[in-house]
Design a protein around this motif. Structure first.
Motif, PDB file in Angstrom:
ATOM      1  N   PRO A 128       0.785  -1.351   0.128  1.00 57.72           N
ATOM      2  CA  PRO A 128      -0.071   0.025  -0.064  1.00 57.72           C
ATOM      3  C   PRO A 128       0.667   1.443   0.012  1.00 57.72           C
ATOM      4  O   PRO A 128       1.861   1.404   0.682  1.00 57.72           O
ATOM      5  CB  PRO A 128      -0.792   0.088   1.295  1.00 57.72           C
ATOM      6  CG  PRO A 128      -0.428  -1.263   1.915  1.00 57.72           C
ATOM      7  CD  PRO A 128       0.853  -1.785   1.263  1.00 57.72           C
ATOM      8  N   PHE A 129       0.369   2.376  -0.564  1.00 55.25           N
ATOM      9  CA  PHE A 129       0.791   3.605  -0.677  1.00 55.25           C
ATOM     10  C   PHE A 129      -0.074   4.635   0.224  1.00 55.25           C
ATOM     11  O   PHE A 129      -1.316   4.817  -0.263  1.00 55.25           O
ATOM     12  CB  PHE A 129       1.027   4.135  -1.949  1.00 55.25           C
ATOM     13  CG  PHE A 129       1.587   5.628  -2.076  1.00 55.25           C
ATOM     14  CD1 PHE A 129       2.399   6.235  -1.107  1.00 55.25           C
ATOM     15  CD2 PHE A 129       1.462   6.202  -3.415  1.00 55.25           C
ATOM     16  CE1 PHE A 129       2.920   7.459  -1.331  1.00 55.25           C
ATOM     17  CE2 PHE A 129       2.180   7.613  -3.737  1.00 55.25           C
ATOM     18  CZ  PHE A 129       2.625   8.036  -2.369  1.00 55.25           C
ATOM     19  N   LEU A 130       0.326   4.986   1.260  1.00 52.89           N
ATOM     20  CA  LEU A 130      -0.783   5.651   2.008  1.00 52.89           C
ATOM     21  C   LEU A 130      -0.392   7.285   1.938  1.00 52.89           C
ATOM     22  O   LEU A 130       0.599   7.659   2.284  1.00 52.89           O
ATOM     23  CB  LEU A 130      -0.371   5.463   3.632  1.00 52.89           C
ATOM     24  CG  LEU A 130      -1.168   4.255   4.418  1.00 52.89           C
ATOM     25  CD1 LEU A 130      -0.616   4.366   5.657  1.00 52.89           C
ATOM     26  CD2 LEU A 130      -2.445   4.468   4.262  1.00 52.89           C
ATOM     27  N   THR A 131      -1.519   7.993   1.385  1.00 53.85           N
ATOM     28  CA  THR A 131      -1.424   9.334   1.364  1.00 53.85           C
ATOM     29  C   THR A 131      -2.752  10.098   2.039  1.00 53.85           C
ATOM     30  O   THR A 131      -3.062  11.004   1.452  1.00 53.85           O
ATOM     31  CB  THR A 131      -1.308   9.706  -0.176  1.00 53.85           C
ATOM     32  OG1 THR A 131      -2.558   9.412  -0.976  1.00 53.85           O
ATOM     33  CG2 THR A 131      -0.383   9.144  -1.049  1.00 53.85           C
ATOM     34  N   THR A 132      -3.042   9.536   3.129  1.00 53.76           N
ATOM     35  CA  THR A 132      -4.216   9.893   3.811  1.00 53.76           C
ATOM     36  C   THR A 132      -3.823  10.944   4.913  1.00 53.76           C
ATOM     37  O   THR A 132      -4.869  11.439   5.494  1.00 53.76           O
ATOM     38  CB  THR A 132      -4.871   8.939   4.395  1.00 53.76           C
ATOM     39  OG1 THR A 132      -4.166   7.795   4.957  1.00 53.76           O
ATOM     40  CG2 THR A 132      -5.834   7.869   3.182  1.00 53.76           C
ATOM     41  N   GLY A 133      -2.660  11.482   5.190  1.00 60.13           N
ATOM     42  CA  GLY A 133      -2.154  12.411   6.010  1.00 60.13           C
ATOM     43  C   GLY A 133      -1.482  11.803   7.208  1.00 60.13           C
ATOM     44  O   GLY A 133      -2.142  10.618   7.526  1.00 60.13           O
ATOM     45  N   ARG A 134      -0.997  12.715   7.888  1.00 61.53           N
ATOM     46  CA  ARG A 134      -0.167  12.328   9.328  1.00 61.53           C
ATOM     47  C   ARG A 134      -1.293  11.880  10.303  1.00 61.53           C
ATOM     48  O   ARG A 134      -0.970  10.820  11.025  1.00 61.53           O
ATOM     49  CB  ARG A 134       0.532  13.468   9.680  1.00 61.53           C
ATOM     50  CG  ARG A 134       1.304  13.363  10.707  1.00 61.53           C
ATOM     51  CD  ARG A 134       2.260  14.560  11.278  1.00 61.53           C
ATOM     52  NE  ARG A 134       1.287  15.381  11.427  1.00 61.53           N
ATOM     53  CZ  ARG A 134       1.805  16.598  12.229  1.00 61.53           C
ATOM     54  NH1 ARG A 134       2.977  16.505  12.993  1.00 61.53           N
ATOM     55  NH2 ARG A 134       1.007  17.630  12.403  1.00 61.53           N
ATOM     56  N   GLN A 135      -2.230  12.462  10.357  1.00 62.70           N
ATOM     57  CA  GLN A 135      -3.098  12.197  11.556  1.00 62.70           C
ATOM     58  C   GLN A 135      -4.142  10.854  11.127  1.00 62.70           C
ATOM     59  O   GLN A 135      -4.727  10.560  12.109  1.00 62.70           O
ATOM     60  CB  GLN A 135      -4.071  13.516  11.673  1.00 62.70           C
ATOM     61  CG  GLN A 135      -3.560  14.730  12.342  1.00 62.70           C
ATOM     62  CD  GLN A 135      -4.238  15.744  12.410  1.00 62.70           C
ATOM     63  OE1 GLN A 135      -5.540  15.892  12.628  1.00 62.70           O
ATOM     64  NE2 GLN A 135      -3.561  16.999  11.847  1.00 62.70           N
ATOM     65  N   SER A 136      -3.852  10.212  10.148  1.00 68.69           N
ATOM     66  CA  SER A 136      -4.650   9.015   9.936  1.00 68.69           C
ATOM     67  C   SER A 136      -3.619   8.006  10.112  1.00 68.69           C
ATOM     68  O   SER A 136      -4.319   6.662  10.035  1.00 68.69           O
ATOM     69  CB  SER A 136      -5.123   8.894   8.299  1.00 68.69           C
ATOM     70  OG  SER A 136      -3.797   8.769   7.518  1.00 68.69           O
ATOM     71  N   LEU A 137      -2.510   7.964  10.448  1.00 66.79           N
ATOM     72  CA  LEU A 137      -1.536   6.898  10.568  1.00 66.79           C
ATOM     73  C   LEU A 137      -1.903   5.843  11.626  1.00 66.79           C
ATOM     74  O   LEU A 137      -1.662   4.860  11.137  1.00 66.79           O
ATOM     75  CB  LEU A 137      -0.030   7.428  10.647  1.00 66.79           C
ATOM     76  CG  LEU A 137       0.486   8.255   9.270  1.00 66.79           C
ATOM     77  CD1 LEU A 137       1.815   8.671   9.636  1.00 66.79           C
ATOM     78  CD2 LEU A 137       0.325   7.568   8.115  1.00 66.79           C
ATOM     79  N   ASP A 138      -2.399   6.326  12.773  1.00 70.79           N
ATOM     80  CA  ASP A 138      -2.823   5.207  13.869  1.00 70.79           C
ATOM     81  C   ASP A 138      -3.669   4.228  13.293  1.00 70.79           C
ATOM     82  O   ASP A 138      -3.613   3.000  13.617  1.00 70.79           O
ATOM     83  CB  ASP A 138      -3.226   6.062  15.021  1.00 70.79           C
ATOM     84  CG  ASP A 138      -4.269   6.732  15.011  1.00 70.79           C
ATOM     85  OD1 ASP A 138      -4.611   7.309  13.752  1.00 70.79           O
ATOM     86  OD2 ASP A 138      -4.921   7.376  15.938  1.00 70.79           O
ATOM     87  N   THR A 139      -4.631   4.617  12.357  1.00 65.10           N
ATOM     88  CA  THR A 139      -5.523   3.735  11.702  1.00 65.10           C
ATOM     89  C   THR A 139      -4.932   2.563  11.128  1.00 65.10           C
ATOM     90  O   THR A 139      -5.497   1.583  11.140  1.00 65.10           O
ATOM     91  CB  THR A 139      -6.494   4.581  10.728  1.00 65.10           C
ATOM     92  OG1 THR A 139      -7.115   5.610  11.594  1.00 65.10           O
ATOM     93  CG2 THR A 139      -7.624   3.597  10.196  1.00 65.10           C
ATOM     94  N   PHE A 140      -3.701   2.880  10.594  1.00 66.97           N
ATOM     95  CA  PHE A 140      -3.085   1.818   9.881  1.00 66.97           C
ATOM     96  C   PHE A 140      -2.109   1.011  10.587  1.00 66.97           C
ATOM     97  O   PHE A 140      -1.302   0.267   9.887  1.00 66.97           O
ATOM     98  CB  PHE A 140      -2.569   2.535   8.439  1.00 66.97           C
ATOM     99  CG  PHE A 140      -3.861   3.170   7.517  1.00 66.97           C
ATOM    100  CD1 PHE A 140      -4.313   2.202   6.790  1.00 66.97           C
ATOM    101  CD2 PHE A 140      -3.833   4.468   7.620  1.00 66.97           C
ATOM    102  CE1 PHE A 140      -5.506   2.643   6.053  1.00 66.97           C
ATOM    103  CE2 PHE A 140      -5.044   4.811   6.941  1.00 66.97           C
ATOM    104  CZ  PHE A 140      -5.517   4.219   6.140  1.00 66.97           C
ATOM    105  N   LEU A 141      -1.800   1.180  11.908  1.00 66.97           N
ATOM    106  CA  LEU A 141      -0.943   0.535  12.486  1.00 66.97           C
ATOM    107  C   LEU A 141      -1.447  -1.142  12.683  1.00 66.97           C
ATOM    108  O   LEU A 141      -0.133  -1.941  12.711  1.00 66.97           O
ATOM    109  CB  LEU A 141      -0.803   0.723  14.077  1.00 66.97           C
ATOM    110  CG  LEU A 141      -0.133   2.285  14.209  1.00 66.97           C
ATOM    111  CD1 LEU A 141      -0.280   2.781  15.769  1.00 66.97           C
ATOM    112  CD2 LEU A 141       1.248   2.493  13.343  1.00 66.97           C
ATOM    113  N   PRO A 142      -2.506  -1.649  12.559  1.00 67.17           N
ATOM    114  CA  PRO A 142      -2.442  -2.947  12.249  1.00 67.17           C
ATOM    115  C   PRO A 142      -1.673  -3.516  10.904  1.00 67.17           C
ATOM    116  O   PRO A 142      -1.476  -4.798  10.927  1.00 67.17           O
ATOM    117  CB  PRO A 142      -4.087  -3.310  12.042  1.00 67.17           C
ATOM    118  CG  PRO A 142      -4.653  -2.065  12.802  1.00 67.17           C
ATOM    119  CD  PRO A 142      -3.575  -1.026  12.719  1.00 67.17           C
TER     120      PRO A 142
END
Ligand code: NAP
Length: 247
Positions: A128-142
């Motif tokens: 994956p390439f995540l461009t959803t912003g810094r404040q979104s990153l915890d959602t993707f910790l799984p």
């Protein structure tokens, strides 16, 4: 005085034009990023202290018009602006760039309601390439065990998993560079928010051309306020009505 709620390129352009026209304008920034691109003219930084604080500010500073030119995902400040406007009677105009629903590839993308749904939609995909912003990153910790590519403007607020690769950059981004990036990192799925506009749209075209899956988080609901989609239209709303009478 015109208060421009900012944090976007459109807000900066609007403020710059108003200042050049000699209008009294203050731009307001939340103070989230470390080195914000500052608009010309007066700038204030930091929250107002909720709706009550905003109402106080509008009254104390004798604001005549509020232009909410904040980012399409900054839902709280827009809701506060709408409430403060109806409490004070001070007019409010929303400047919101169109989203990417009309992009040629949009029908082939997976549209989801929020970040968790975006993660679930891309759970089975490869890299994956995540461009959803810094404040979104915890959602993707799984996804800590996956080789995730992340692009953010400011440094993350907490240590990211070792397998994640972080690129720090600020747009605009062009098509050749976005195409190269997707190829180089062997990206299988691009995750983004429906920010809209041209500055960050090249990644979508590059993804479509490469057959990379695209997952897009839809915009949050907005209060119903008079809305324009371009800086030119916002400027029109900021201009005093022309004097009437015989010509
Ligand atoms: P938000 O969730 O809607 O707002 C949270 C709180 O931050 C607001 O209640 C307000 O605090 C303060 N705030 C937000 N924007 C402000 C502004 N322009 N001036 C003064 N205070 C502001 O906002 P957010 O999503 O964190 O976004 C913050 C800022 O970054 C916005 O100005 C936005 O334009 C910009 N931005 C956001 C995104 C994004 O993806 N969310 C992307 C690019 C730029 P008080 O209640 O104390 O007044």
């Amino acid at each position: 005085m015109i208060l421009v709620l900012g944090g976007t390129a459109e807000a900066r352009t609007l403020a710059a034009t108003l200042v050049a026209e000699g209008r009294e304008v203050t731009s307001s920034l939340a103070g989230r990023v470390s080195r914000p691109a500052l608009p010309p003219g007066r700038v204030r930084v930091g929250g107002f202290g909720g709706v009550d604080g905003l109402v106080r500010y509008l009254t104390d500073q004798r604001v005549d018009l509020v232009v909410d030119a904040t980012h399409p995902f900054a839902a709280q400040i827009s809701a506060n602006a709408a409430t403060a406007s109806s409490r004070t009677g001070i007019p409010l105009v929303r400047l919101e760039r169109p989203g990417w629903r009309d992009h040629p590839g949009a029908r082939g993308w997976t549209w989801v309601a929020d970040l968790v749904a975006a993660r679930e939609a891309a759970d089975a995909a490869g890299r994956p390439f995540l461009t959803t912003g810094r404040q979104s990153l915890d959602t993707f910790l799984p996804w800590a065990d996956r080789a995730v590519l992340v692009r953010i403007v400011d440094p993350p607020e907490f240590p990211l998993p070792d397998r994640w690769r972080v690129i720090r950059a600020r747009g605009p981004y062009d098509y050749p560079a976005e195409h190269r990036l997707l190829v180089e990192h062997q990206i299988d799925v691009l995750l983004t928010k429906d920010s809209g506009g041209e500055h960050t749209a090249a990644k979508l075209t590059a993804a479509d051309d490469l057959g990379v899956r695209v997952v897009v988080v839809e915009r949050p609901p907005r209060p119903e306020v008079p809305t324009v989609t371009t800086v030119v239209a916002a400027l029109d709303r900021c201009r005093p009505a022309s004097p009437s009478g015989p010509t």
